[in-house]
Design an enzyme around this catalytic site. Structure first.
Site, PDB file in Angstrom:
ATOM      1  N   LYS A  54       0.845  -1.200   0.000  1.00  0.00           N
ATOM      2  CA  LYS A  54       0.000   0.000   0.000  1.00  0.00           C
ATOM      3  C   LYS A  54       0.878   1.246   0.000  1.00  0.00           C
ATOM      4  CE  LYS A  54      -3.863  -2.297   2.223  1.00  0.00           C
ATOM      5  NZ  LYS A  54      -4.486  -2.744   3.461  1.00  0.00           N
ATOM      6  N   GLN A  98      -4.767  -1.309   9.597  1.00  0.00           N
ATOM      7  CA  GLN A  98      -4.683  -2.658   9.019  1.00  0.00           C
ATOM      8  C   GLN A  98      -5.315  -3.677   9.972  1.00  0.00           C
ATOM      9  OE1 GLN A  98      -3.398  -3.438   5.866  1.00  0.00           O
ATOM     10  NE2 GLN A  98      -4.247  -5.454   6.312  1.00  0.00           N
ATOM     11  N   ASP A 121     -11.220   2.909   4.102  1.00  0.00           N
ATOM     12  CA  ASP A 121     -11.627   1.501   4.011  1.00  0.00           C
ATOM     13  C   ASP A 121     -13.155   1.383   3.952  1.00  0.00           C
ATOM     14  OD1 ASP A 121      -9.830  -0.551   3.690  1.00  0.00           O
ATOM     15  OD2 ASP A 121      -9.313  -0.712   5.819  1.00  0.00           O
TER      16      ASP A 121
END
Ligand code: NAD
Length: 296
Positions: A54, A98, A121
Site C-alpha cells: 500500500k 490494518q 476503508d
C-alpha cells in the site's frame, strides 16, 4: 475457455493511472498533495506485506504515505490517541488501520474512532449507514473494485439478477448494497443458504466471497453469466503452493460470459481503489470536484 477474461491487473493499472493524473492536477492547480496514513499494530506477516505494498503504490501515484508501525502490545488508549492525531492532521486525507488487530484491541471501537470522511476503508458505521441509504460515502475497496469491473464490462447493470455468496461486512454486504444501488435484483447467499447451486444458477452476475477454494463448480454457473471471484485461497497442488479463488476457474470459464482470474482479478483492484478513495477523500475535504469514475 469461452469466457472473456476480466483482467483486474490491467484494470487496476488504469485506475492507478487515473488517480496519478488527478493527484498531479491537485498539486499543480491547488498545491495539495493527498496523504494516506496506514497504521499497523504488531507483526502479522501478511499484514506487513499488505502495508508495504500500500505504501509503495501510494508513493507511485504521487501521494504522501505516512506509515505508523506500533508494537503488538500497544494499548487501546495509545492507538486511539494516534488516530485522533491523524484525524486532526490536515496533511492526512485517508486513514487505514490494518486488520486484523491484536486480540486485546476492540476493532469496532478503533474503526469507529476514525473520522468518517477519512475512513478510506469504508468500514466506519457512518459510512456503512450512508452506503445502505444510498448517500455519498466512503465505499469499501474490494467491493468498489468489483463494481468498477462490472460496470466496465456491462455498462448498465440495471435489472440484472446478482448473487453475492458471502455476507461479511468487508465484502459481501457492501457488495450487495452497491449492486442494489445499480438496480440489480440482489440475493445474498451464505453458509446457511438451503440450495446454493439453485440460487447461483439463476444469476446473471455471481460474486463469490467465501474463502473456500474452488467451491463453486462450473455447472452452477448460468450460461453467459459474469463471475467475479473475490476469494484468495492458498492451497498445495502438485507439490506447489498456488493461489486459487472460490470458483473452479477451469469449469466456470467454459460456461461464463466473463470471469475474473485468481490471481490477477479482484486482488489488484483493492489497493487501486484504496488510492482512489484517498484522492476522493482529499477532494471532498477541499471542496473540489471528485475524480470521475473512481467512486460508486
Ligand atoms: P469471511 O470469512 O468474513 O466471510 C465468508 C462468508 O462466506 C461468510 O459470510 C459465510 O456465511 C460465507 N460462507 C462460508 N461458508 C459458506 C458456504 N459453504 N456456502 C456459502 N457461503 C459460505 O470472509 P471475507 O472477509 O468476506 O473474505 C472472503 C474471501 O475473499 C476470502 O478468501 C478472502 O481472502 C477474500 N478477500 C479478498 C480480497 C481481495 O482483495 N481480493 C479482499 C477481501 C477478502
Amino acid at each position: 475457455m469461452t469466457a472473456t477474461l476480466i483482467d483486474g491487473k490491467a484494470f487496476a493499472a488504469k485506475v492507478r493511472g487515473q488517480v496519478a493524473e488527478h493527484v498531479a492536477r491537485l498539486k499543480q492547480d491547488h498545491g495539495i498533495t493527498p496523504g494516506l496514513a496506514v497504521v499497523l499494530v504488531g507483526e502479522d506477516p501478511a499484514s506487513q506485506v499488505y502495508v508495504r505494498s500500500k505504501g509503495k503504490q501510494t508513493v507511485e501515484v504521487g501521494m504522501n504515505s505516512f506509515e505508523h508501525k506500533l508494537e503488538a502490545d500497544t494499548s487501546e488508549a495509545d492507538l486511539l490517541a494516534l488516530i485522533d492525531q491523524l484525524n486532526n492532521d490536515p496533511a492526512v486525507h485517508g486513514i487505514l488501520v490494518q486488520l486484523p488487530l491484536p486480540k486485546h484491541l476492540d476493532e469496532d471501537l478503533v474503526i469507529n474512532s476514525i473520522a468518517p470522511e477519512k475512513d478510506v476503508d469504508g468500514f466506519h458505521i457512518s459510512n456503512v449507514g450512508l452506503l445502505g441509504t444510498g448517500q455519498k460515502s466512503m465505499v469499501p475497496c474490494t467491493p468498489l473494485g468489483c463494481l468498477m469491473m462490472l460496470r466496465d464490462h456491462h455498462g448498465s447493470l440495471s435489472g440484472m439478477d446478482a448473487v453475492v455468496i458471502g455476507r461479511s461486512n468487508i465484502v459481501g454486504k457492501p457488495m450487495a448494497q452497491l449492486l442494489l444501488g445499480d438496480s440489480c435484483t440482489v440475493t445474498i447467499a451464505h453458509s446457511r443458504t438451503k440450495d446454493l447451486p439453485d440460487v447461483v444458477r439463476r444469476a446473471d452476475i455471481v460474486v463469490a466471497a467465501v474463502g473456500r477454494p474452488e467451491m463453486v463448480p462450473g455447472d452452477w454457473i448460468k450460461e453467459g453469466a459474469t463471475v467475479i471471484d473475490v476469494g484468495i485461497n492458498r492451497i498445495e497442488r502438485d507439490g506447489k503452493n498456488v493461489l486459487v479463488g472460490d470458483v473452479d476457474f477451469a469449469s466456470a470459464a467454459e460456461r461464463a460470459g466473463a470471469i475474473t482470474p485468481v490471481p490477477g482479478g479482484v486482488g489488484p483492484m483493492t489497493i487501486a481503489c484504496l488510492l482512489a478513495n484517498t484522492v476522493t477523500a482529499c477532494c471532498r475535504a477541499n471542496n473540489l470536484a471528485e475524480p470521475e469514475g473512481l467512486t460508486a
